[in-house]
Write a protein that holds these residues in place. Sequence first.
Motif, PDB file in Angstrom:
ATOM      1  N   SER A  79      25.075 -16.275  27.506  1.00  0.00           N
ATOM      2  CA  SER A  79      25.979 -16.229  28.645  1.00  0.00           C
ATOM      3  C   SER A  79      26.954 -15.053  28.549  1.00  0.00           C
ATOM      4  N   ASP A  80      27.521 -14.705  29.712  1.00  0.00           N
ATOM      5  CA  ASP A  80      28.517 -13.630  29.766  1.00  0.00           C
ATOM      6  C   ASP A  80      29.658 -13.889  28.797  1.00  0.00           C
ATOM      7  N   VAL A  81      30.059 -15.172  28.713  1.00  0.00           N
ATOM      8  CA  VAL A  81      31.223 -15.502  27.889  1.00  0.00           C
ATOM      9  C   VAL A  81      30.952 -15.205  26.411  1.00  0.00           C
ATOM     10  N   TRP A  82      29.715 -15.479  25.969  1.00  0.00           N
ATOM     11  CA  TRP A  82      29.376 -15.187  24.572  1.00  0.00           C
ATOM     12  C   TRP A  82      29.416 -13.690  24.303  1.00  0.00           C
ATOM     13  N   VAL A  83      28.932 -12.905  25.266  1.00  0.00           N
ATOM     14  CA  VAL A  83      28.958 -11.451  25.107  1.00  0.00           C
ATOM     15  C   VAL A  83      30.407 -10.973  24.968  1.00  0.00           C
ATOM     16  N   VAL A  84      31.256 -11.445  25.901  1.00  0.00           N
ATOM     17  CA  VAL A  84      32.663 -11.042  25.873  1.00  0.00           C
ATOM     18  C   VAL A  84      33.313 -11.482  24.557  1.00  0.00           C
ATOM     19  N   THR A  85      33.051 -12.738  24.161  1.00  0.00           N
ATOM     20  CA  THR A  85      33.638 -13.258  22.921  1.00  0.00           C
ATOM     21  C   THR A  85      33.222 -12.410  21.724  1.00  0.00           C
TER      22      THR A  85
ATOM     23  N   VAL B 128      32.063  -9.247  21.572  1.00  0.00           N
ATOM     24  CA  VAL B 128      32.585  -7.875  21.582  1.00  0.00           C
ATOM     25  C   VAL B 128      34.090  -7.860  21.316  1.00  0.00           C
ATOM     26  N   VAL B 129      34.825  -8.749  22.005  1.00  0.00           N
ATOM     27  CA  VAL B 129      36.282  -8.773  21.839  1.00  0.00           C
ATOM     28  C   VAL B 129      36.650  -9.183  20.409  1.00  0.00           C
ATOM     29  N   ALA B 130      35.898 -10.152  19.850  1.00  0.00           N
ATOM     30  CA  ALA B 130      36.174 -10.584  18.472  1.00  0.00           C
ATOM     31  C   ALA B 130      35.951  -9.428  17.505  1.00  0.00           C
TER      32      ALA B 130
ATOM     33  N   ALA C  19      35.992  -6.223  18.086  1.00  0.00           N
ATOM     34  CA  ALA C  19      37.003  -5.184  18.297  1.00  0.00           C
ATOM     35  C   ALA C  19      38.348  -5.600  17.702  1.00  0.00           C
ATOM     36  N   THR C  20      38.719  -6.879  17.919  1.00  0.00           N
ATOM     37  CA  THR C  20      40.023  -7.345  17.436  1.00  0.00           C
ATOM     38  C   THR C  20      40.063  -7.379  15.911  1.00  0.00           C
ATOM     39  N   ILE C  21      38.963  -7.865  15.303  1.00  0.00           N
ATOM     40  CA  ILE C  21      38.883  -7.907  13.840  1.00  0.00           C
ATOM     41  C   ILE C  21      39.031  -6.496  13.279  1.00  0.00           C
TER      42      ILE C  21
ATOM     43  N   LEU D 119      40.490  -3.864  14.817  1.00  0.00           N
ATOM     44  CA  LEU D 119      41.831  -3.346  15.087  1.00  0.00           C
ATOM     45  C   LEU D 119      42.848  -3.878  14.078  1.00  0.00           C
TER      46      LEU D 119
ATOM     47  N   GLU E  33      32.332 -22.209  23.368  1.00  0.00           N
ATOM     48  CA  GLU E  33      32.682 -20.798  23.556  1.00  0.00           C
ATOM     49  C   GLU E  33      34.190 -20.580  23.397  1.00  0.00           C
TER      50      GLU E  33
ATOM     51  N   MET F 134      35.958 -18.488  20.448  1.00  0.00           N
ATOM     52  CA  MET F 134      36.822 -17.370  20.815  1.00  0.00           C
ATOM     53  C   MET F 134      38.158 -17.470  20.076  1.00  0.00           C
TER      54      MET F 134
ATOM     55  N   THR G 174      37.663 -16.566  16.331  1.00  0.00           N
ATOM     56  CA  THR G 174      37.308 -15.194  15.972  1.00  0.00           C
ATOM     57  C   THR G 174      38.258 -14.142  16.550  1.00  0.00           C
ATOM     58  N   VAL G 175      38.799 -14.402  17.740  1.00  0.00           N
ATOM     59  CA  VAL G 175      39.694 -13.411  18.355  1.00  0.00           C
ATOM     60  C   VAL G 175      41.132 -13.644  17.902  1.00  0.00           C
TER      61      VAL G 175
ATOM     62  N   LEU H 148      37.530 -13.533  33.958  1.00  0.00           N
ATOM     63  CA  LEU H 148      36.216 -14.144  34.211  1.00  0.00           C
ATOM     64  C   LEU H 148      36.307 -15.222  35.294  1.00  0.00           C
TER      65      LEU H 148
ATOM     66  N   ILE I 172      32.177  -8.709  33.119  1.00  0.00           N
ATOM     67  CA  ILE I 172      32.221  -8.606  31.658  1.00  0.00           C
ATOM     68  C   ILE I 172      32.996  -7.375  31.206  1.00  0.00           C
TER      69      ILE I 172
ATOM     70  N   ILE J 202      36.327  -7.365  28.827  1.00  0.00           N
ATOM     71  CA  ILE J 202      36.305  -6.768  27.488  1.00  0.00           C
ATOM     72  C   ILE J 202      37.346  -5.655  27.378  1.00  0.00           C
TER      73      ILE J 202
ATOM     74  N   VAL K 204      40.506  -5.672  24.888  1.00  0.00           N
ATOM     75  CA  VAL K 204      40.574  -4.676  23.810  1.00  0.00           C
ATOM     76  C   VAL K 204      41.835  -3.826  23.943  1.00  0.00           C
TER      77      VAL K 204
ATOM     78  N   ASN L  79      44.756  -5.746  22.787  1.00  0.00           N
ATOM     79  CA  ASN L  79      44.820  -5.877  21.331  1.00  0.00           C
ATOM     80  C   ASN L  79      44.948  -4.542  20.613  1.00  0.00           C
TER      81      ASN L  79
ATOM     82  N   GLN M 171      43.271 -10.621   9.336  1.00  0.00           N
ATOM     83  CA  GLN M 171      43.006 -11.400  10.542  1.00  0.00           C
ATOM     84  C   GLN M 171      44.143 -12.352  10.874  1.00  0.00           C
TER      85      GLN M 171
END
Lengths: 102, 218
Positions: free
Chosen positions: A2-8, A10-12, A14-16, A18, B40, B44, B47-48, B61, B67, B71, B75, B78, B104
Amino acid sequence: MSDVWVVTGVVAAATIALKAVGPVLLGGRSLPEHLTGVVELLAPALLAALVVTQLVGGDEEIILDARLVGIGAAVVAILLRAPLLVVVVAAAAATALVRLVA
Amino acid sequence: MTEARYRDGAKRIAPIALAALAFSVSFGVLARASGIGALEAIVMSMTVFAGSAQFAVVSILAVGGGIASAILAAVLLNARYAPISVSLAPIFVGGRPRRLLEAQLIVDESWAMSRRPDGRYDRRLLVGAGLVLYACWVGGTIGGALAGEALGDPADLGLDAAFPALFLAILVTQVHSRRALAAAVLGGTIALVLIPVAPAGVPIVAAAAACLIGWRRP
């Protein structure tokens, strides 16, 4: 996927990355001064944009509704130096109240 | 001594951790209300672990912002962790895996809390505060995501107004200078102007350009 998994994902990632820039990669060096000045202002600029879009944003239109009363309550709470929790509860409660009565 | 100082961080963060708990519950609820699955939302948060970016993702969303916008906005939100983590770099100890893991635990609040009166940062305060915040954030998300459906329409509870109130409250704590204020006013104005003409998410990302007023000649 799903879109949400993709966003999660990528954002995760990137954040890790950063958060790890300083401790893992830089090893004590600091950013060039002219870049630090720019990056420091990212947070206020983006947070202000979030306030505006969350407050009056619609589907490509500006919508003025009960959220405005909520933000008014939040401003009063902030001026009274209330804790974050109180600020947010005040905003939600005022907005809910207006919707209940209206 | 070591344990006491981790505990100091945990103790100092307690009132803020309570607010974080309430927020993560509302994050879980709002994520579900926006059509995001419980798993999800929980992954999130695990991990975020950065509130404003997660709320931004959900809100973009939710209105079909796409998407890429979600993103990019998250980003950019953050991106501040790069300079923050650089400011903390000297206090970390041990090998790279340990540094990566402890890094983290950096969030705005744990960072602020780890600053000592002499202006230096303390790793144990950071880790102690960060661990408490992390536990509250993930635990609250689980609670909110699972209870979400039972709570009905978040608009009835005024939760949609909680978003701007939260961001405003955080913004106020971060405007320490005239230039920060100018960046906030400019960013807000850019967003306002773009709302009627651009897809959701774009106004927020475009507002990031306001930070360029901080450019100093090399």
